[in-house]
Write a protein that holds these residues in place. Structure first.
Motif, mmCIF file in Angstrom:
data_model
loop_
_atom_site.group_PDB
_atom_site.id
_atom_site.type_symbol
_atom_site.label_atom_id
_atom_site.label_comp_id
_atom_site.label_asym_id
_atom_site.label_seq_id
_atom_site.Cartn_x
_atom_site.Cartn_y
_atom_site.Cartn_z
ATOM 1 N N LEU A 162 0.808 -1.282 -0.132
ATOM 2 C CA LEU A 162 -0.039 0.126 -0.143
ATOM 3 C C LEU A 162 0.693 1.239 0.018
ATOM 4 O O LEU A 162 1.736 1.302 0.856
ATOM 5 N N VAL A 163 0.577 2.123 -0.813
ATOM 6 C CA VAL A 163 1.188 3.462 -0.889
ATOM 7 C C VAL A 163 0.168 4.450 -0.842
ATOM 8 O O VAL A 163 -0.818 4.431 -1.669
ATOM 9 N N GLY A 164 0.155 5.423 0.026
ATOM 10 C CA GLY A 164 -0.570 6.612 0.098
ATOM 11 C C GLY A 164 -0.261 8.070 0.369
ATOM 12 O O GLY A 164 0.868 8.007 0.890
ATOM 13 N N ASN A 165 -0.688 8.960 -0.273
ATOM 14 C CA ASN A 165 -0.125 10.250 0.082
ATOM 15 C C ASN A 165 -1.252 11.181 0.746
ATOM 16 O O ASN A 165 -2.364 10.997 0.200
ATOM 17 N N SER A 166 -0.856 11.822 1.881
ATOM 18 C CA SER A 166 -1.720 12.551 2.569
ATOM 19 C C SER A 166 -2.878 11.889 3.201
ATOM 20 O O SER A 166 -2.733 10.956 3.782
ATOM 21 N N LEU A 167 -4.020 12.145 2.617
ATOM 22 C CA LEU A 167 -5.205 11.314 3.451
ATOM 23 C C LEU A 167 -5.308 10.134 2.694
ATOM 24 O O LEU A 167 -5.534 9.177 3.275
ATOM 25 N N GLY A 168 -4.770 9.917 1.679
ATOM 26 C CA GLY A 168 -4.305 8.492 1.237
ATOM 27 C C GLY A 168 -3.291 7.722 2.114
ATOM 28 O O GLY A 168 -3.653 6.335 2.284
ATOM 29 N N GLY A 169 -2.532 8.314 2.854
ATOM 30 C CA GLY A 169 -1.656 7.624 3.615
ATOM 31 C C GLY A 169 -2.240 7.236 4.817
ATOM 32 O O GLY A 169 -2.223 6.033 5.502
ATOM 33 N N TRP A 170 -3.102 8.093 5.263
ATOM 34 C CA TRP A 170 -3.947 7.883 6.557
ATOM 35 C C TRP A 170 -5.005 6.626 6.136
ATOM 36 O O TRP A 170 -5.444 5.770 7.068
ATOM 37 N N ILE A 171 -5.744 6.834 5.045
ATOM 38 C CA ILE A 171 -6.426 5.569 4.652
ATOM 39 C C ILE A 171 -5.574 4.218 4.634
ATOM 40 O O ILE A 171 -6.210 3.153 4.968
ATOM 41 N N ALA A 172 -4.543 4.315 4.030
ATOM 42 C CA ALA A 172 -3.735 3.168 3.850
ATOM 43 C C ALA A 172 -3.442 2.541 5.408
ATOM 44 O O ALA A 172 -3.543 1.088 5.657
ATOM 45 N N LEU A 173 -3.378 3.230 6.197
ATOM 46 C CA LEU A 173 -3.013 2.794 7.740
ATOM 47 C C LEU A 173 -4.471 2.055 8.190
ATOM 48 O O LEU A 173 -4.306 0.939 8.711
ATOM 49 N N GLU A 174 -5.638 2.814 8.144
ATOM 50 C CA GLU A 174 -6.843 2.203 8.166
ATOM 51 C C GLU A 174 -6.928 0.722 7.581
ATOM 52 O O GLU A 174 -7.598 0.002 8.183
ATOM 53 N N LEU A 175 -6.627 0.834 6.330
ATOM 54 C CA LEU A 175 -6.796 -0.390 5.412
ATOM 55 C C LEU A 175 -5.821 -1.669 6.083
ATOM 56 O O LEU A 175 -6.428 -2.663 6.062
ATOM 57 N N ALA A 176 -4.713 -1.250 6.588
ATOM 58 C CA ALA A 176 -3.979 -2.088 7.025
ATOM 59 C C ALA A 176 -4.461 -2.953 8.279
ATOM 60 O O ALA A 176 -3.918 -3.879 8.887
ATOM 61 N N HIS A 177 -5.327 -2.128 8.696
ATOM 62 C CA HIS A 177 -6.103 -2.697 10.264
ATOM 63 C C HIS A 177 -7.051 -3.712 9.764
ATOM 64 O O HIS A 177 -7.660 -4.357 10.696
ATOM 65 N N LEU A 178 -7.526 -3.744 8.223
ATOM 66 C CA LEU A 178 -8.733 -4.402 7.768
ATOM 67 C C LEU A 178 -8.437 -5.750 7.223
ATOM 68 O O LEU A 178 -9.174 -6.710 7.368
ATOM 69 N N ARG A 179 -7.111 -5.733 6.853
ATOM 70 C CA ARG A 179 -6.675 -6.681 5.922
ATOM 71 C C ARG A 179 -5.331 -7.158 5.863
ATOM 72 O O ARG A 179 -4.377 -6.044 6.172
ATOM 73 N N PRO A 180 -4.702 -8.120 5.486
ATOM 74 C CA PRO A 180 -3.293 -8.339 5.344
ATOM 75 C C PRO A 180 -2.604 -7.498 4.449
ATOM 76 O O PRO A 180 -3.210 -7.155 3.473
ATOM 77 N N THR A 181 -1.508 -6.873 4.829
ATOM 78 C CA THR A 181 -1.001 -5.827 4.106
ATOM 79 C C THR A 181 0.760 -6.501 3.739
ATOM 80 O O THR A 181 1.394 -6.686 4.874
ATOM 81 N N ALA A 182 1.253 -6.267 2.602
ATOM 82 C CA ALA A 182 2.682 -6.393 2.491
ATOM 83 C C ALA A 182 3.570 -5.458 2.980
ATOM 84 O O ALA A 182 4.542 -5.901 3.688
ATOM 85 N N SER A 183 3.165 -4.209 2.635
ATOM 86 C CA SER A 183 4.209 -3.282 3.383
ATOM 87 C C SER A 183 3.169 -1.936 3.077
ATOM 88 O O SER A 183 2.163 -1.981 2.224
ATOM 89 N N LEU A 184 3.419 -0.923 3.926
ATOM 90 C CA LEU A 184 3.017 0.508 3.796
ATOM 91 C C LEU A 184 4.086 1.680 3.301
ATOM 92 O O LEU A 184 5.049 1.701 4.219
ATOM 93 N N THR A 185 3.938 2.245 2.640
ATOM 94 C CA THR A 185 4.658 3.384 2.143
ATOM 95 C C THR A 185 3.825 4.615 2.336
ATOM 96 O O THR A 185 2.825 4.932 1.360
ATOM 97 N N LEU A 186 3.939 5.445 3.295
ATOM 98 C CA LEU A 186 3.287 6.783 3.732
ATOM 99 C C LEU A 186 3.846 8.000 3.001
ATOM 100 O O LEU A 186 4.850 8.418 3.952
ATOM 101 N N LEU A 187 3.423 8.661 2.187
ATOM 102 C CA LEU A 187 3.983 9.942 1.697
ATOM 103 C C LEU A 187 3.355 11.017 2.296
ATOM 104 O O LEU A 187 2.277 11.392 1.857
#
Length: 271
Positions: free
Chosen positions: A84-109
């Protein structure tokens, strides 16, 4: 389920790109070709932005609700454990998404939501002013962004190197902010919220802020204490709040390294 528009290119491990408030999947255009050489890239329009319809009126478009909508799309496409890669609000959403389902990695810009209380007034004022100008001074903005100096004036807060933007890219960004029907409701849904740690995230997390980010001020919006221990903090030299067009090569290298669970030279550990 709200139908989300998306672009899917490349091959390899799945990589999901989540854009900022007021933008669209087109914000990732500067880095998608290079990323597609290594990943099965899915760039999507969040509900109420780009070509995606808003969530139903009875559903508040909070970051968690937006993440659930993305999760529904991933399930429909059969995508499991994506990067998952998210920018700004997309980064916040990526974090929330990682709580819902398996995630390989998160890159938050430049992820949003890392403030102490409510959304800082500075950020609310900046976002509302940007939205107002795109809707009430559209002709002037179109005239300005055709010119390099004009792009510097218009995008100087959000981009570290706005003169590098193409006129087409600038036009797309103005249009995205001007036309998105989900802007007001989504902004309202974040005003009294911040990111709070939830269930453990069992994936490497990298957080990057541009050295020229004038949107998320360091003393207001970059508190990392709710993020997992071992989160890697990266500085993107010369980049702003939306770094993809400022330095596509550096952003691509960061995403690729983070997805491989490696570190980049400017990374430091946070606890």
């Amino acid at each position: 389920m709200t139908r989300l528009a998306f672009t899917r290119v490349g091959s390899g491990p799945p990589l999901v790109l989540l854009h900022a408030l007021g933008l669209s999947r087109r914000a990732w255009d500067p880095v998608i070709p290079a990323l597609a050489e290594h990943f099965d890239v899915l760039a999507l329009d969040l509900p109420g932005f780009g070509e995606s319809a808003p969530l139903p009126p009875q559903v508040e478009p909070s970051p968690a609700a937006l993440a659930a909508s993305v999760a529904d799309l991933l399930d429909a496409l059969g995508i499991r454990s994506p990067h998952l890669v998210g920018n700004s609000l997309g980064g916040w959403i990526a974090l929330e998404l990682a709580h819902l389902r398996p995630t390989a990695s998160l890159t938050l810009l430049a992820p949003a939501g890392l403030w102490r209380g409510n959304t800082p007034l500075y950020d609310l004022a900046s976002l509302r002013a940007t939205r107002w100008v795109t809707q009430h001074a559209t002709g002037l903005l179109y005239w300005l962004v055709k010119r390099r100096l004009g792009r510097t004036r218009v995008f100087g807060q959000a981009h570290g190197r706005p003169s590098k933007m193409s006129a087409d890219q600038a036009h797309v960004e103005v249009d995205a902010m001007r036309t998105c029907p989900g802007f007001d409701a989504t902004l309202a849904a974040t005003m009294t919220r911040r990111y709070r740690a939830g269930p453990p995230i069992n994936a490497p997390v990298s957080v990057a802020f541009g050295s020229r980010d004038l949107v998320l001020l360091p003393w207001q919006s970059r508190h990392l204490d709710e993020l997992p221990a071992g989160t890697h903090l990266v500085t993107l030299a010369g980049c702003g709040h939306i770094p993809m067009g400022d330095n596509p090569a550096a952003v691509t290298a960061l995403i690729t390294a983070a997805a491989g669970c490696g570190l980049v030279a400017s990374t430091e550990d946070t606890q």
